[in-house]
Structures are given as structure tokens and as C-alpha cells.
Design a protein around this motif. Structure first.
Motif, PDB file in Angstrom:
ATOM      1  N   ASP A  91       0.823  -1.204   0.000  1.00 15.31           N
ATOM      2  CA  ASP A  91       0.000   0.000   0.000  1.00 15.31           C
ATOM      3  C   ASP A  91       0.858   1.256   0.000  1.00 15.31           C
ATOM      4  OD1 ASP A  91       0.937  -0.674   2.515  1.00 15.31           O
ATOM      5  OD2 ASP A  91      -0.780   0.193   3.576  1.00 15.31           O
ATOM      6  N   HIS A  92       2.023   1.214   0.657  1.00 14.89           N
ATOM      7  CA  HIS A  92       2.939   2.352   0.623  1.00 14.89           C
ATOM      8  C   HIS A  92       3.477   2.576  -0.788  1.00 14.89           C
ATOM      9  CE1 HIS A  92       3.976   2.076   5.216  1.00 14.89           C
ATOM     10  NE2 HIS A  92       2.697   2.330   4.970  1.00 14.89           N
ATOM     11  N   GLN A 152       0.960   4.262  -3.022  1.00 16.23           N
ATOM     12  CA  GLN A 152       0.907   5.692  -2.730  1.00 16.23           C
ATOM     13  C   GLN A 152       2.113   6.415  -3.311  1.00 16.23           C
ATOM     14  OE1 GLN A 152       0.367   6.822   1.353  1.00 16.23           O
ATOM     15  NE2 GLN A 152      -1.850   6.660   1.207  1.00 16.23           N
ATOM     16  N   GLN A 163      10.839   4.215   1.048  1.00 15.13           N
ATOM     17  CA  GLN A 163      10.416   3.691   2.336  1.00 15.13           C
ATOM     18  C   GLN A 163      11.626   3.362   3.201  1.00 15.13           C
ATOM     19  OE1 GLN A 163       6.905   0.750   2.975  1.00 15.13           O
ATOM     20  NE2 GLN A 163       8.721  -0.524   3.135  1.00 15.13           N
ATOM     21  N   TRP A 183       7.983   7.184   3.451  1.00 15.05           N
ATOM     22  CA  TRP A 183       6.873   6.422   4.029  1.00 15.05           C
ATOM     23  C   TRP A 183       7.455   5.616   5.190  1.00 15.05           C
ATOM     24  CZ3 TRP A 183       6.710   8.290  -0.723  1.00 15.05           C
ATOM     25  CH2 TRP A 183       5.477   8.694  -1.245  1.00 15.05           C
ATOM     26  N   PRO A 190       0.167   7.105   5.817  1.00 16.87           N
ATOM     27  CA  PRO A 190      -0.792   6.483   4.893  1.00 16.87           C
ATOM     28  C   PRO A 190      -2.252   6.693   5.268  1.00 16.87           C
ATOM     29  CG  PRO A 190       1.003   4.978   5.392  1.00 16.87           C
ATOM     30  CD  PRO A 190       1.153   6.145   6.326  1.00 16.87           C
ATOM     31  N   GLU A 191      -2.530   6.898   6.560  1.00 16.97           N
ATOM     32  CA  GLU A 191      -3.929   7.048   6.965  1.00 16.97           C
ATOM     33  C   GLU A 191      -4.470   8.442   6.688  1.00 16.97           C
ATOM     34  OE1 GLU A 191      -1.297   8.121  10.399  1.00 16.97           O
ATOM     35  OE2 GLU A 191      -1.440   6.458   8.955  1.00 16.97           O
ATOM     36  N   LEU A 222      -3.317  11.796   0.928  1.00 21.45           N
ATOM     37  CA  LEU A 222      -2.015  12.008   0.301  1.00 21.45           C
ATOM     38  C   LEU A 222      -1.915  13.378  -0.344  1.00 21.45           C
ATOM     39  CD1 LEU A 222       0.744  10.888  -0.559  1.00 21.45           C
ATOM     40  CD2 LEU A 222      -0.382   9.877  -2.551  1.00 21.45           C
TER      41      LEU A 222
END
Length: 382
Positions: free
Chosen positions: A263-264, A267, A329, A346, A369-370, A373
Motif C-alpha cells: 500500500d505504501h 501511494q 520507504q 513512508w 498512509p492514513e 495524500l
């Protein structure tokens, strides 16, 4: 049940598979033949013989019917995530006999779902146009090349399924966020080129930098509107500015050579595309770098690269030794960034706080992430 389906599917694709009526007639034919053998009754032989003849014809005709069909596919236009993918197929009957009761299956990748249609009648030397639409929920480059034709015509006793080649490549671009401002891009390069006017000041200038006036286009900053000319022509007119960036090049680097949370990474792909197009709208010389492709420039090339990029891909070209915006990341990769670079990381807050030393001396953004963006990319730097 699954085993029975697999057997039936194998029989359909390699030979024929009996329908319910075909299986029942086969059983009755064998029953009458056995009874005739035991009783030596002539009329039982006649019934079984006619039944076997009917079964033979019903087994041969479906395969012959499918041999005279050709399938052609039109090229697919790329779409963005959330848009519908339009797929067009043409089934041509080159025989002199009509084809009836056909089923057509496009063998799509599992991510795109399933699609099938039925053709009641296809006249001789005619073409059936099949157009359908697929929802897209995930970016990517999808390949498939099989279309299956299935029929039990004309008697409906046996099913026959055959595949034909019809290559397809569907490109689904990632979402591009409509950024209205982005300090990460706007401030890029200020330190290494203090003599060049920064972009925001340049766009706010009113004298000596306007090259020409042109009609307003969607996405143009409202501060560039020339109100006097707009009132005169009764149409919004925008100032076209001279480029005064001194050939400054902005590189957006996506750390696709390292491992990511899925998911990172998705994004990060969205962020890379959004930053690229924001810089492009600001008339900056911007390029995208990924581990596999290296430097890429041009709207379509960048979108195609972002559609296909994967985490942990093989390194094709080393990172250029120039200031860049680094999306990663891996916090340790920030240590070796060239001077003047920016980063978008991230990572969880505790990890960032515990490692916030020399490698975080450069300006950048930490992405949560929550949180939305788009709002984070438009926020001020640390």
C-alpha cells in the motif's frame, strides 16, 4: 464437483464434452444396444443404430462450426484507475452457413475479472462486433491473448470449446492528484541557484517577464490571468511567461529497487506521477527515474512507466548524481542523496524520530498512509 468441472473443461477444449441431453442419449443408446444383443430383436438394433448415428453427427458438427470463425481485436486505449477500459472484438464468419448459439469468452487476467457474451445467429460472411467495458481498480500493464469460442450447435448434445489468438495489452495509469501547490517542487533548487528567480516569484511578476498572451486552459494558475486583456476580448487570457530557470532540471526518483509495503508503494507511485505533472504544469524541466528504466521524460512515457513499475525490480540504471526528489520507504537511502535533494518518506513516526540525525538534515516530507495524500503533498516542508 471441481474435479468433474475440470474433466468437462478438458474434454471441451481438447475434444468434446457431452451435455446433459447428450449423456442421457448415450446411456439410452448403450442400453438399447445391450438389450438388442441379448434379445436379438431387430427394432432394438435400429433404435440403437439411429441413436449412435445421431450422436456421431452431434459430436462432429460443433468443432467444424467453430473452425470457420475468425477473431480480431482492436487495440486498447490506455485509461487511468477508476475509468472504464473499452474492449472491442470482431468475430467473423467466413463460411457460407450461418452460425447459431455461440458463446464467446475473453480470457482476461484474474485482476480484470471475467467477460463473456452469447451470439444467437451470425450470418454467412458477416461480422459480429462485441464491445464491453471493464472497471479498473488497480494500475498495471495487463497482457492476454486468448479468446474462447464455445457451442453445442446444431443439436445441443455435445459442447465444443476452441481458443483463438487475439493479443491484447491494456495499460492502466495510476491516479494523478490535482495538486494546486507543492512546496516540495516549488523550493527545489533554491539553495544551489540563488541567482535564479524562484518559480512563485516569477509567476507573480507583472513586468518584463510576459512573453505572450494565450487563451486560458484548464489547470492554469488564476494568478497568471491578464484581467485587462480578458475584459477586452471577453475571454480569459493567460500570460505566457519566459522561462527563467537557467536550465534547471528536476528529477523525481522512485526507489523501486528496494522492498516496500504494497500500500505504501502504490501511494508512492501516485505521488511520483502527481509531482511530475505538477512540475510539468509549472513549466519546469522534469524527469522521472526508476530503478529499471532510468530517466524518463514525456507525459505518456512517464505514465506508462508508472503503470508498469514494481517494487524490488532489477536495477537497470544507477541513480544520477544530481539533486532530486527521492520517494522511498528506506530511511537509510536518504543518507547518500546528493546535496540539495528533497525526500518523501513512508515510515512510522517512531522510526523517523529515532533515526532523525544527519541523514534527515535535508528537507522533506514524512507521509502518513492514513491521512489524505494530496493534502500531505501540498503541505509545507519540515
Amino acid at each position: 464437483m471441481k474435479i468433474n468441472r475440470r474433466i468437462a473443461y478438458w474434454l471441451e477444449t481438447h475434444w468434446i464434452a457431452p451435455a446433459y441431453a447428450g449423456g442421457l442419449l448415450t446411456f439410452l443408446s448403450l442400453f438399447f444396444f445391450g438389450a438388442a444383443t441379448n434379445t436379438m430383436t431387430g427394432w432394438l438394433y435400429v433404435i440403437s443404430g439411429i441413436s449412435f448415428a445421431l450422436l456421431t453427427i452431434a459430436a462432429i458438427l460443433p468443432g467444424r462450426s467453430l473452425k470457420s470463425l475468425d477473431v480480431h481485436r482492436r487495440s486498447l486505449e490506455p485509461v487511468s484507475v477508476g475509468s472504464q477500459l473499452t474492449v472491442e472484438l470482431e468475430i467473423y464468419n467466413r463460411s457460407e452457413q450461418p452460425k447459431t448459439l455461440l458463446q464467446v469468452y475473453d480470457q482476461l487476467p484474474s485482476t480484470l475479472g471475467k467477460s463473456a457474451t452469447a451470439i444467437e445467429t451470425l450470418a454467412p460472411a458477416s461480422t459480429y462486433h462485441w464491445v464491453y467495458y471493464l472497471p479498473t481498480e488497480q494500475r498495471g500493464v495487463y497482457h492476454w491473448d486468448q479468446v474462447q469460442l464455445r457451442t453445442a450447435a446444431p443439436l445441443g448434445l455435445f459442447w465444443c470449446r476452441r481458443s483463438q489468438k487475439a493479443k491484447a495489452t491494456a495499460i492502466v495509469y495510476p491516479t494523478i492528484l490535482p495538486l494546486t501547490t507543492c512546496p516540495l517542487v516549488d523550493q527545489m533548487g533554491w539553495e544551489q541557484n540563488q541567482q535564479v528567480l524562484d518559480r512563485s516569484q516569477f509567476q507573480m511578476a507583472t513586468e518584463g517577464v510576459t512573453r505572450t498572451l494565450r487563451p486560458y486552459r484548464y489547470g492554469d494558475p488564476t494568478r497568471l490571468i491578464h484581467w485587462r486583456s480578458s475584459a477586452r476580448y471577453n475571454q480569459l487570457r493567460v500570460r505566457e511567461l519566459e522561462v527563467a530557470t537557467g536550465g534547471q532540471e528536476i528529477i523525481i526518483g522512485l526507489d523501486s529497487g528496494n522492498s516496500w509495503q504494497s500500500d505504501h508503494f502504490e501511494q508512492a507511485v501516485i505521488a511520483a506521477g502527481s509531482l511530475y505533472f505538477y512540475a510539468s504544469r509549472s513549466q519546469l524541466n522534469v524527469k522521472l527515474w526508476t530503478a529499471k528504466t532510468g530517466l524518463v521524460q514525456g507525459n505518456r512515457a512517464v505514465l506508462s512507466t508508472l503503470a508498469a513499475v514494481m517494487a524490488e525490480e532489477a536495477m537497470g540504471e544507477n541513480l544520477p548524481n544530481k539533486p532530486l526528489i527521492w520517494l522511498t520507504q528506506n530511511s537509510q537511502s536518504i543518507v547518500s542523496l546528493p546535496s540539495g535533494s528533497r525526500w518523501v518518506l513512508w515510515s512510522d513516526d517512531d522510526h523517523l524520530r529515532s533515526t532523525k540525525t544527519a541523514q534527515f538534515s535535508e528537507l522533506g516530507l514524512q507521509i502518513f498512509p492514513e491521512q489524505p495524500l494530496q493534502l500531505q503533498l501540498q503541505s509545507a516542508l519540515k
